[in-house]
Design a protein around this motif. Structure first.
Motif, short mmCIF file in Angstrom:
data_model
loop_
_atom_site.label_atom_id
_atom_site.label_comp_id
_atom_site.label_asym_id
_atom_site.label_seq_id
_atom_site.Cartn_x
_atom_site.Cartn_y
_atom_site.Cartn_z
N MET A 90 1.16 -1.42 -0.54
CA MET A 90 -0.24 0.02 0.10
C MET A 90 0.80 1.32 0.30
O MET A 90 1.69 0.94 0.57
N ALA A 91 0.53 2.20 -1.00
CA ALA A 91 0.97 3.92 -0.51
C ALA A 91 0.80 3.85 0.49
O ALA A 91 -0.38 3.97 1.30
N VAL A 92 1.88 4.96 1.43
CA VAL A 92 0.96 5.10 2.31
C VAL A 92 0.11 6.11 3.30
O VAL A 92 -0.24 6.00 4.27
N ASP A 93 -0.39 7.12 2.03
CA ASP A 93 -1.52 7.97 2.22
C ASP A 93 -2.74 6.55 1.92
O ASP A 93 -3.94 7.59 2.30
N GLN A 94 -2.96 5.42 1.73
CA GLN A 94 -3.87 4.98 1.52
C GLN A 94 -4.86 4.31 2.75
O GLN A 94 -3.93 3.64 3.61
N PRO A 95 -6.01 4.39 3.25
CA PRO A 95 -6.50 3.54 4.44
C PRO A 95 -6.21 2.42 4.59
O PRO A 95 -6.51 0.98 3.48
N THR A 96 -6.32 2.07 5.52
CA THR A 96 -6.52 0.37 6.35
C THR A 96 -8.34 0.31 6.89
O THR A 96 -8.45 1.17 7.52
N ASN B 143 -20.49 4.63 -0.74
CA ASN B 143 -19.62 6.15 -0.71
C ASN B 143 -19.67 6.99 0.56
O ASN B 143 -19.07 7.54 0.43
N ILE B 144 -20.76 6.86 1.14
CA ILE B 144 -20.27 7.54 3.16
C ILE B 144 -19.24 6.81 3.50
O ILE B 144 -18.39 7.73 3.73
N VAL B 145 -18.12 5.96 3.50
CA VAL B 145 -17.51 4.89 4.04
C VAL B 145 -16.06 5.30 3.28
O VAL B 145 -15.00 5.45 3.79
N ARG B 146 -16.59 5.69 2.07
CA ARG B 146 -15.14 6.15 0.99
C ARG B 146 -14.33 7.46 1.27
O ARG B 146 -13.91 7.56 1.95
N LYS B 147 -16.06 8.18 1.65
CA LYS B 147 -15.44 9.29 1.99
C LYS B 147 -15.05 9.68 3.05
O LYS B 147 -13.48 10.55 3.25
N PHE B 148 -15.75 8.91 4.71
CA PHE B 148 -15.12 9.04 5.19
C PHE B 148 -13.49 9.35 5.15
O PHE B 148 -13.05 9.81 6.48
N CYS B 149 -13.84 7.64 5.24
CA CYS B 149 -11.97 6.73 5.40
C CYS B 149 -10.99 7.63 4.83
O CYS B 149 -10.08 7.61 5.56
N HIS B 150 -10.99 8.04 3.18
CA HIS B 150 -10.55 9.23 2.70
C HIS B 150 -10.00 11.06 4.00
O HIS B 150 -9.42 11.63 3.81
N THR B 151 -11.26 11.01 4.41
CA THR B 151 -11.01 11.99 5.54
C THR B 151 -10.36 12.13 6.50
O THR B 151 -9.73 12.94 6.76
N VAL B 152 -11.06 11.03 6.59
CA VAL B 152 -9.24 10.99 8.64
C VAL B 152 -8.33 10.11 8.19
O VAL B 152 -7.92 10.57 9.49
N GLN B 153 -7.54 10.08 7.12
CA GLN B 153 -6.61 9.87 6.35
C GLN B 153 -5.49 10.99 7.32
O GLN B 153 -6.14 12.15 6.46
#
Length: 291
Positions: free
Chosen positions: A34-40, A281-291
């Motif tokens: 994984m790239a370091v900025d991608q969510p787990t 969509n909600i999960v994806r947006k939230f995960c990128h928001t908190v990274q």
């Protein structure tokens, strides 16, 4: 240079040993790729569920470059089925999840934890460890506030566990699907409902019974007074047809230092199944928001 998106891997459920038991899991995109900025993102299913209960959500999120882990709790899926109900308790669930993430080389502060219903209760308790970057709770609760309520529910859970053992999985699933909390699923296509039913029927009699005894709502420690300890962002998701859990989520939202509550139209208790695209969509947006 553009962001590195790892090639999606078509994985199968496998087992790892944690704390003397086997835990089933499904994993997409290995952490080392994984790239370091991608969510787990770590998923914990509900009662009668398994890792594949989240499909096709997991595959879709993986194609967005996320590292996805779906865990199977004791008594479910490919995980062990201990004879002792005490091995299923909330404290053991927390320890098993943290041990699994350690084995999978997911460091503290990296992962976002997602839990549905029973898995939401487990995720909420596990979040008290401080291990996670953020938490998403779908149709979850902090337990029953009074000792009297917990004892009444414990007896109810024990009676249901005994019925599962006495009458078997088929009869239990017939009963489970008629519960009012799942009434909104009757709007779904017959094929989707049949798929869910087949997944429920694959469960283990002893596993479900002992899960109810060990980590059912009656056995769950009430943590209302500890919600403020979870200082990371928390997203609460409830379906508009599930008024009971909408009320529970509204109350919880007042106690978290960082939280938001989304009520999803056209859904009941199982949002990710009833409104999968909206949920994704909600999960994806939230995960990128908190990274």
């Amino acid at each position: 240079m553009g962001m590195h998106i790892p090639q999606h891997r078509e994985n199968v459920i496998r087992q790892i040993e944690v704390n003397g038991v086997q835990m089933g899991l499904l994993q997409y995109n290995q952490a080392e790729d994984m790239a370091v900025d991608q969510p787990t993102v770590v998923f914990v299913h509900g009662f009668t569920g398994c890792a594949t209960s989240w499909e096709p959500l997991l595959k879709h999120l993986a194609t967005q470059g996320m590292h996805i882990i779906a865990l199977e709790m004791l008594g479910h899926g490919h995980s062990s089925v201990p004879d002792d109900p005490q091995r299923y308790t909330m404290e053991h669930c927390q320890a098993d999840i943290l041990a699994a993430l350690h084995t999978l080389a997911v460091p503290a502060g990296k992962a976002i934890l997602v839990g549905y219903s029973m898995g939401g209760r487990i995720a909420l308790y596990t979040a008290l460890s401080g291990y996670f970057r953020a938490v998403i709770l779908e149709s979850a609760s902090p337990g029953l506030a009074s000792a009297e309520e917990r004892e009444q529910r414990r007896r109810s859970d024990e009676a249901l566990a005994a019925c599962i053992e006495d009458y078997g999985i088929d009869a239990f699933v017939d009963y489970w699907e008629r519960r009012p909390i799942f009434a909104s699923q009757e709007r779904l296509p017959l094929k989707a409902r049949a798929t869910l039913r087949q997944q429920r029927l694959r469960n283990n009699t002893r596993g479900l019974a002992n899960s109810l005894r060990g980590v059912g709502t009656g056995a769950q420690p009430a943590i209302h007074d500890r919600l403020a300890e979870i200082t990371v962002p928390v997203l609460l998701l409830t379906g508009e047809d599930d008024q009971k859990f909408c009320a529970v989520a509204r109350d919880m939202a007042e106690h978290f230092p960082q939280s938001q509550h989304r009520i999803i139209p056209g859904a009941g208790h199982t949002i990710h199944f009833e409104q999968p695209e909206v949920f994704e969509n909600i999960v994806r947006k939230f995960c990128h928001t908190v990274q």
